[in-house]
Design an enzyme around this catalytic site. Structure first.
Site, mmCIF file in Angstrom:
data_model
loop_
_atom_site.group_PDB
_atom_site.id
_atom_site.type_symbol
_atom_site.label_atom_id
_atom_site.label_comp_id
_atom_site.label_asym_id
_atom_site.label_seq_id
_atom_site.Cartn_x
_atom_site.Cartn_y
_atom_site.Cartn_z
ATOM 1 N NE ARG A 262 -14.931 10.922 -36.765
ATOM 2 C CZ ARG A 262 -14.094 11.551 -37.621
ATOM 3 N NH1 ARG A 262 -14.021 12.869 -37.640
ATOM 4 N NH2 ARG A 262 -13.352 10.862 -38.453
ATOM 5 C CE1 TYR B 74 -25.827 10.241 -12.073
ATOM 6 C CE2 TYR B 74 -24.151 10.733 -13.714
ATOM 7 C CZ TYR B 74 -25.163 9.930 -13.241
ATOM 8 O OH TYR B 74 -25.524 8.821 -13.960
ATOM 9 C CG ASP C 124 -25.884 17.418 -14.304
ATOM 10 O OD1 ASP C 124 -27.022 17.479 -14.813
ATOM 11 O OD2 ASP C 124 -25.301 16.349 -14.053
ATOM 12 C CE LYS D 257 -30.459 9.732 -16.237
ATOM 13 N NZ LYS D 257 -29.470 10.466 -15.491
HETATM 14 C C1 LIG Z 1 -28.082 10.263 -15.391
HETATM 15 C C2 LIG Z 1 -27.391 11.527 -15.068
HETATM 16 C C3 LIG Z 1 -26.260 11.923 -15.783
HETATM 17 C C4 LIG Z 1 -25.599 11.042 -16.809
HETATM 18 O O1 LIG Z 1 -26.379 10.707 -17.895
HETATM 19 P P1 LIG Z 1 -26.188 9.327 -18.677
HETATM 20 O O2 LIG Z 1 -26.903 9.572 -19.940
HETATM 21 O O3 LIG Z 1 -26.761 8.264 -17.808
HETATM 22 O O4 LIG Z 1 -24.711 9.137 -18.901
HETATM 23 C C5 LIG Z 1 -25.688 13.137 -15.464
HETATM 24 N N1 LIG Z 1 -26.199 13.914 -14.485
HETATM 25 C C6 LIG Z 1 -27.276 13.569 -13.785
HETATM 26 C C7 LIG Z 1 -27.772 14.476 -12.719
HETATM 27 C C8 LIG Z 1 -27.902 12.352 -14.030
HETATM 28 O O5 LIG Z 1 -28.961 11.990 -13.296
#
Ligand SMILES: *Cc1c(COP(=O)(O)O)cnc(C)c1O
Length: 408
Positions: free
Chosen positions: A65, A119, A193, A218
């Site tokens: 973990r 988001y 973010d 992403k």
């Molecule tokens: C996709 C996304 C997330 C979340 O990521 P996941 O891996 O899909 O949970 C958070 N912030 C932004 C700006 C995103 O585009």
């Protein structure tokens, strides 16, 4: 020979993404840190086991973990990409990273300020789970800078930001917000973010951010085949993040961490190509009669463009545009006519995507359309520009614009 940390502090970002995290003790005699699949870590003796868990050090074997060299290597690489960082926690998705970092710093009775362009799942986290835990969220205008000070009271504990917003692309003045918050109360935690730019194009801790979150799903992964998130911070908040992640049992599979490390090695060339192609398509769209507005941080028409110029070292492949007049149906006809763009959520992969978007339901502090903009601004198309030849993508979009006109 490669430095033991994989890279030197002063290396340029492109050098860092190639070498960071490739410590000899983790890679052995091969280039990439292999996949260490493990729940149990074996100890040499009882004495060894009894000494192990007490240390709880990073990068030491304990139990599955807490990861293995595969995850440590990725975390170390992400830390090295972010000047001022002490450590990185990996999460099974970007949303888990959002949840993990907010839960690490908030407690009942606290107030969270959240940027109105955030988001959707970040808002959902605030409006649901955090609410039931006794945290109140107040949304603020993303274009607000140091005026944020006026929204801060004794109970304000944290500020959540996103620059640019991933649907509407306002670029926030993060330094001004962080400075104003810290001058009111140094204990306010600032979180960002940073998925759009990654630390490759935007070094958030240097701007005053305490915790920088990235949906590695992403651009870090870059190939649309893994879910993964990360939060990176200086020592104080890193320790809080780690404690909370351990209590929540957050762990990332070594196979996923391996794929993310593999993606990271080409981040520099991918992002530069995404940037070049997206910019040329955004500029072309801005000249089309039926396009009302292109929301791309590197274009002067985007709110916060000057801040983007001041703070970022590049732009990525995600942006939106708004059609003149028309309807949601005509906008959908545009998207349906595209042959090179997939229709689907997520972004940051090598392949182009188009998504119909209505930002209005995701706003509460600031209206969308913004004051002075037309009502059609609800019919937004968001594009993820992939690594195809941009002239093919442009020709495809020209067909889409034709389908829009026919559907009017
Ligand atoms: C996709 C996304 C997330 C979340 O990521 P996941 O891996 O899909 O949970 C958070 N912030 C932004 C700006 C995103 O585009």
């Amino acid at each position: 020979m490669l430095a033991d940390s994989g890279t030197s502090k002063n290396s340029a970002p492109a050098t860092k993404v190639v070498n960071a995290g490739r410590k000899k003790e983790w890679t052995g005699q091969v280039v990439n840190t292999p996949v260490w699949r493990a729940s149990t870590h074996l100890y040499d003796s009882c004495a060894d086991l009894q000494a192990g868990p007490k240390t709880n050090e990073d990068g030491r074997f304990f139990y599955g973990r807490r990861g293995s060299p595969t995850q440590w290597s990725l975390a170390e690489a992400l830390t090295q990409m972010e000047p001022g960082a002490h450590g990185t926690i990996l999460y099974p998705s970007g949303v888990a990273a959002i949840a993990g970092s907010l839960l690490a710093v908030l407690k009942p009775g606290d107030i969270l300020l959240m940027s109105d362009n955030s988001y959707d799942p970040s808002r959902s986290m605030a409006d649901n789970l955090l609410k039931t835990l006794g945290v109140t969220t107040r949304y603020f205008d993303p274009m607000m800078g140091s005026d944020i000070a006026e929204l801060i009271c004794d109970k304000t504990r944290a500020i959540w930001m996103e620059t640019p917003g991933s649907l509407t692309f306002e670029v926030q003045d993060i330094s001004a917000i962080c400075a104003a918050a810290k001058s009111k109360n140094p204990n306010i935690v600032t979180l960002l973010d940073n998925t759009w730019a990654t630390s490759h194009f935007y070094t958030a801790l240097e701007k005053g951010v305490d915790v920088v979150m990235n949906a590695c799903t992403k651009y870090i992964v870059g190939h649309s085949d893994v879910m993964l998130g990360a939060a990176t911070a200086g020592e104080k908040y890193y320790r809080k993040l780690r404690r909370t992640a351990q209590q929540l049992g957050h762990v990332v599979s070594p196979d996923d961490a391996y794929l993310a490390s593999r993606g990271l090695r080409t981040l520099d060339v991918r992002l530069k190509q995404h940037q070049k192609s997206a910019l040329s398509i955004a500029q072309w769209l801005a000249t089309q009669d039926d396009v009302a507005r292109v929301l791309h941080p590197a274009l002067p028409s985007c709110p916060g463009h000057d801040i983007w110029k001041r703070d970022f070292t590049g732009s990525s492949g995600l942006f939106s545009f708004v059609m003149k007049g028309g309807s949601a149906a005509a906008r959908n006809a545009l998207i349906d006519a595209l042959e090179l763009f997939g229709i689907g959520y997520s972004w940051g992969g090598f392949e182009s995507l188009a998504l119909p978007v209505d930002p209005a339901p995701n706003r509460s502090a600031t209206p969308w359309p913004r004051e002075g903009d037309s009502p059609e601004d609800r019919h937004v198309v968001r594009l993820n520009i992939g690594l195809e030849d941009p002239s093919d993508l442009q020709a495809d979009l020209a067909k889409g614009l034709e389908a829009f006109r026919l559907a009017l």
